[in-house]
Design an enzyme around this catalytic site. Sequence first.
Site, mmCIF file in Angstrom:
data_model
loop_
_atom_site.group_PDB
_atom_site.id
_atom_site.type_symbol
_atom_site.label_atom_id
_atom_site.label_comp_id
_atom_site.label_asym_id
_atom_site.label_seq_id
_atom_site.Cartn_x
_atom_site.Cartn_y
_atom_site.Cartn_z
ATOM 1 C CD GLU A 26 8.729 -0.114 0.404
ATOM 2 O OE1 GLU A 26 9.050 0.657 1.330
ATOM 3 O OE2 GLU A 26 8.313 0.285 -0.704
ATOM 4 C CE1 TYR B 61 3.012 1.775 1.769
ATOM 5 C CE2 TYR B 61 5.285 1.239 1.222
ATOM 6 C CZ TYR B 61 3.936 1.047 1.030
ATOM 7 O OH TYR B 61 3.496 0.134 0.118
ATOM 8 C CE LYS C 189 -0.024 -2.072 2.261
ATOM 9 N NZ LYS C 189 -1.437 -2.084 1.772
#
Length: 353
Positions: free
Chosen positions: A135, A167, A171
């Site tokens: 992602e 999110y 990351k």
Amino acid sequence: MKILVTGGAGFIGSALIRHIIRNSQDEVINVDKLTYAGNLASLAEIENSERYQFEYADIGDKEKMTQIFARHQPDVVMHLAAESHVDRSILSAATFINTNIIGTWVLLEVARKYWSELDALKKMRFRFHHISTDEVYGDLPHPDDLAEADPLPLFHEKTAYAPSSPYSASKAASDHLVRAWARTYGLPTIVTNCSNNYGPYHYPEKLIPLIILNALAGKPLPVYGKGDQIRDWLYVEDHARALYLVATAGKAGETYNIGGHNEKKNIQVVHAICDLLDEFAPKTVSCREQITYVTDRPGHDRRYAIDASKIRRELGWQPQESFESGIRNTVKWYLTNLPWVETIKESHLPTLI
């Protein structure tokens, strides 16, 4: 070896630990602070192994982590501890910033100090393996938006980062920190970016277990938008094999993408689950009748797909499970392990995917 796994009570972390204990003679130190998605019941089959130890700790607690490193003297760190649910990050990003970014920074600093004091041989063997997600790359063109003759692009290890959610941004930041600690301080790091995982012991807020459990309970099966978002599905035990292989045979400074070679639209996944439940636990009508389309997630990525040719070429890994075999295994597991689900407090579960 001694392998320190952060987030080992989570979905992927517990699969990794089970794999290591079953298939090697290595020792595992599981560091987890047991937030809502951490469940030691996922490790019941190996919890009594002499080669397994559990440490209740927050990776953001520098003093505690320093003590754990000093006590256990790990040869490898496999860093999986992270907040990982996109919906939760949209509702409240602070926890994701604190765990995924600040926590990774603290862990890197503790690992760097520990590594710098090792003797030459142990220093050369040490690895800090950071487990991340596809992602961070953003999303890819959707087949519906391309001409029929256009090739479908894939994420590869050099794809530019373009995260879409709090999110994935957190990351991405943690990935950058790991690579910066490698370049600036010489810490021997490896990064892996994986596609969507599924399989046994998956926390029920995620798509596949949520659909299974809602279907069994006669509840609506919520599908975002038209359900045409495409994901590359990776069976979690295939991922665990890849992670251990990278940690033990991967080259420091490298990145490896790990994918399942199984691109499916979300609605195809839901249909597959319904068809299996109609086979294994039939009711008077198909559970497809429970599908409910709901307002799409803000900033929802249209398509993810991994090019995993590097890890196949350099380390010899490829997935063993097809989506068809993996989803059948997964549905069967939930049907026979409902007591595991009952150990998770219902209050933690959101109503949507």
